[in-house]
Design a protein around this motif. Sequence first.
Motif, PDB file in Angstrom:
ATOM      1  N   MET A   1       0.003 -35.303  -0.122  1.00 22.09           N
ATOM      2  CA  MET A   1       0.651 -36.540   0.527  1.00 22.09           C
ATOM      3  C   MET A   1       1.555 -36.150   1.233  1.00 22.09           C
ATOM      4  SD  MET A   1       2.545 -39.488  -1.616  1.00 22.09           S
ATOM      5  CE  MET A   1       1.071 -39.944  -2.473  1.00 22.09           C
ATOM      6  N   ILE A   2       2.415 -35.126   1.158  1.00 18.31           N
ATOM      7  CA  ILE A   2       3.526 -34.732   2.336  1.00 18.31           C
ATOM      8  C   ILE A   2       2.938 -33.962   3.416  1.00 18.31           C
ATOM      9  CG2 ILE A   2       5.350 -33.132   2.442  1.00 18.31           C
ATOM     10  CD1 ILE A   2       6.091 -33.994  -0.682  1.00 18.31           C
ATOM     11  N   PHE A   3       1.973 -33.275   3.278  1.00 22.65           N
ATOM     12  CA  PHE A   3       1.351 -32.445   4.240  1.00 22.65           C
ATOM     13  C   PHE A   3       0.718 -33.276   5.147  1.00 22.65           C
ATOM     14  CE2 PHE A   3      -2.054 -30.373   6.472  1.00 22.65           C
ATOM     15  CZ  PHE A   3      -1.449 -29.004   6.783  1.00 22.65           C
ATOM     16  N   PHE A   4      -0.393 -33.972   4.920  1.00 19.24           N
ATOM     17  CA  PHE A   4      -0.676 -35.209   5.737  1.00 19.24           C
ATOM     18  C   PHE A   4       0.055 -36.391   6.312  1.00 19.24           C
ATOM     19  CE2 PHE A   4      -4.752 -37.944   6.964  1.00 19.24           C
ATOM     20  CZ  PHE A   4      -5.047 -37.200   7.909  1.00 19.24           C
ATOM     21  N   GLY A   5       1.106 -36.734   5.548  1.00 12.38           N
ATOM     22  CA  GLY A   5       2.019 -37.506   5.935  1.00 12.38           C
ATOM     23  C   GLY A   5       2.545 -37.114   7.360  1.00 12.38           C
ATOM     24  N   SER A   6       2.998 -35.824   6.998  1.00  7.61           N
ATOM     25  CA  SER A   6       4.054 -35.278   8.103  1.00  7.61           C
ATOM     26  C   SER A   6       3.234 -35.015   9.407  1.00  7.61           C
ATOM     27  CB  SER A   6       4.735 -34.113   7.816  1.00  7.61           C
ATOM     28  OG  SER A   6       3.558 -32.958   7.373  1.00  7.61           O
ATOM     29  N   TYR A   7       1.815 -34.486   9.106  1.00 11.12           N
ATOM     30  CA  TYR A   7       0.897 -34.171  10.209  1.00 11.12           C
ATOM     31  C   TYR A   7       0.441 -35.378  11.080  1.00 11.12           C
ATOM     32  CZ  TYR A   7      -2.409 -31.736  13.058  1.00 11.12           C
ATOM     33  OH  TYR A   7      -2.947 -31.398  14.141  1.00 11.12           O
ATOM     34  N   VAL A   8       0.064 -36.491  10.355  1.00 13.96           N
ATOM     35  CA  VAL A   8      -0.416 -37.627  11.089  1.00 13.96           C
ATOM     36  C   VAL A   8       0.863 -38.241  11.894  1.00 13.96           C
ATOM     37  CG1 VAL A   8      -1.350 -39.881  10.877  1.00 13.96           C
ATOM     38  CG2 VAL A   8      -2.223 -38.114   9.380  1.00 13.96           C
ATOM     39  N   GLY A   9       1.928 -38.155  11.144  1.00 12.40           N
ATOM     40  CA  GLY A   9       2.989 -38.798  12.135  1.00 12.40           C
ATOM     41  C   GLY A   9       3.543 -37.982  13.138  1.00 12.40           C
TER      42      GLY A   9
ATOM     43  N   LEU B   1      -3.889 -37.581   0.096  1.00 16.81           N
ATOM     44  CA  LEU B   1      -3.775 -37.287   1.770  1.00 16.81           C
ATOM     45  C   LEU B   1      -3.643 -38.596   2.350  1.00 16.81           C
ATOM     46  CD1 LEU B   1      -6.837 -34.572   1.701  1.00 16.81           C
ATOM     47  CD2 LEU B   1      -4.345 -34.386   2.422  1.00 16.81           C
ATOM     48  N   GLN B   2      -4.773 -39.397   2.213  1.00 18.57           N
ATOM     49  CA  GLN B   2      -4.736 -40.644   3.024  1.00 18.57           C
ATOM     50  C   GLN B   2      -3.602 -41.494   2.988  1.00 18.57           C
ATOM     51  OE1 GLN B   2      -6.774 -40.403   5.407  1.00 18.57           O
ATOM     52  NE2 GLN B   2      -7.863 -38.593   4.346  1.00 18.57           N
ATOM     53  N   VAL B   3      -3.032 -41.732   1.670  1.00 17.58           N
ATOM     54  CA  VAL B   3      -1.821 -42.730   1.442  1.00 17.58           C
ATOM     55  C   VAL B   3      -0.590 -41.944   2.245  1.00 17.58           C
ATOM     56  CG1 VAL B   3      -0.301 -43.557  -0.352  1.00 17.58           C
ATOM     57  CG2 VAL B   3      -2.749 -43.395  -0.464  1.00 17.58           C
ATOM     58  N   GLY B   4      -0.511 -40.710   2.065  1.00 16.56           N
ATOM     59  CA  GLY B   4       0.561 -39.799   2.442  1.00 16.56           C
ATOM     60  C   GLY B   4       0.364 -40.148   4.241  1.00 16.56           C
ATOM     61  N   GLY B   5      -0.906 -40.091   4.798  1.00 14.77           N
ATOM     62  CA  GLY B   5      -1.003 -40.160   5.954  1.00 14.77           C
ATOM     63  C   GLY B   5      -0.561 -41.613   6.516  1.00 14.77           C
TER      64      GLY B   5
END
Length: 486
Positions: free
Chosen positions: A284-292, A412-416
């Motif tokens: 969640m954190i990895f993809f959330g930070s990367y998409v942003g 992954l997706q919710v984090g994104g």
Amino acid sequence: MESSTATSTSDVRWGPRLWGTLVVLCGALFLDALDISMVGVALPSIRTDLNMTTSALQWVVSGYVLGYGGLLLLGGRAADLLGRRRVLITALAVFAVGSLLGGLVNTPELLIAARFVKGVAAAFTAPAALSIITTTFEEGPARNKALSIFSVTGASGFSLGLVLSGLLTEVGWRYPLLLPGPVALIVLIAALKFVPNDGKPARNGRGYDLGGAVTATAAMLLLVYTIVQAPEEGWASAMTIGSFVVVIALLVAFVTIERRSSHPLVRLGILRSGSLVRANLGAMIFFGSYVGFQFVVMQYMQRLLGWTALQTALAFLPAAVIVAVSSTKMAGIVERFGTARLILVGFVSLVAGYAFFLGVDVTPDLVGVILPCMILLGISCALCFTSLNIQATSGVRNEEQGLASGLLNTSLQVGGAIGLAVVTAVVTANETGGAKATSSQLLASYFPGLAVVAGIAAIGVIISLSGIVALRKENRAAAELEMANA
């Protein structure tokens, strides 16, 4: 009755058909990752052509991500109950149709709707593909090798999609949206040939838990919408506070439904696994930070620096090369060092990469800022994606592999979606000058968003450290037990 197809090959030497199955499943994940990343480079062109604001533009990404993340748990359950091959093939067909619609629409609303439909289709392909792998390859070296190839393929698709999008956007922003359609058809035809028919598993009284799916999806949609609208409505406004209250109520309703249901969407007992929970939080954190991060960088490079779509895509190429080159080595690296250590190194690399990019200015610094950032992000993607996939599915029963893979991809997706919403809200709140904003004004609005991205990634380091502590405790307990039995 569901057949057990797990290979017992201990030396991970596979025949042509088994390799064919793995390639098809990797193709399905590559397709999902490709579609998420390809729209990124095209966003500035979409913004100009359809006259969209920053907050509206992020829904082109979030529409897909929310359809994906919102129904992944239901997709995982459907794969377990209906048959993984059947779900994979049906979803690939829907994905192909959605790609065609997304490339032909002429209004922001229809574009966002088409992206949502594609996200829903991906919500069924991803857990079906991952659960086919985890039930086909025996846990241990064989599964680790398969998962490392699978997860690195996804990371490669995400990275290479940026380059392909850059090439296609030079012709027109519709082409990156259309390309995944033919790719989906190719993967679909190959799936019919190579993916073994697992039949229709015995349901044994299990159901779909539509109540849980509805409450979870509604909560995520409303949460992201509230975060995006909060800068405009006001964080302390009755609308914002009321929306957050409804989100909490929906989440409480979801947990209540899961606890009382005889066939819950999420068997809450699976969350007793500390390694599984850490893997999901890390994803969640990895993809959330990367998409942003990607969203802000696309605006910085094209809107502020005036780079073309192709130049922007090529800036991300070093990360893509690192991920692709590492794909054949990751299984051995995981076997040697373990997932917990690799996840920690991956998150440290992620934070360092974002820290480098905080050094950007109104003039680009390719050697001192952009290149080191992309190299570190490539290292992080290669280490984290493989390790998180392996850690999230290890020790899970075959009949719950769809659930475990659904949880991981949901995270992954919710984090994104949440990460993108937060970063967009921060950037929007700091925008000045409107359409005539100067380079300095644009950069001033991007910096807070980049700082938030780095802060989110730093939380991942803390969670990773807790995994190292837990691993040491487990090793100590195992050693003490061995000594006691000696």
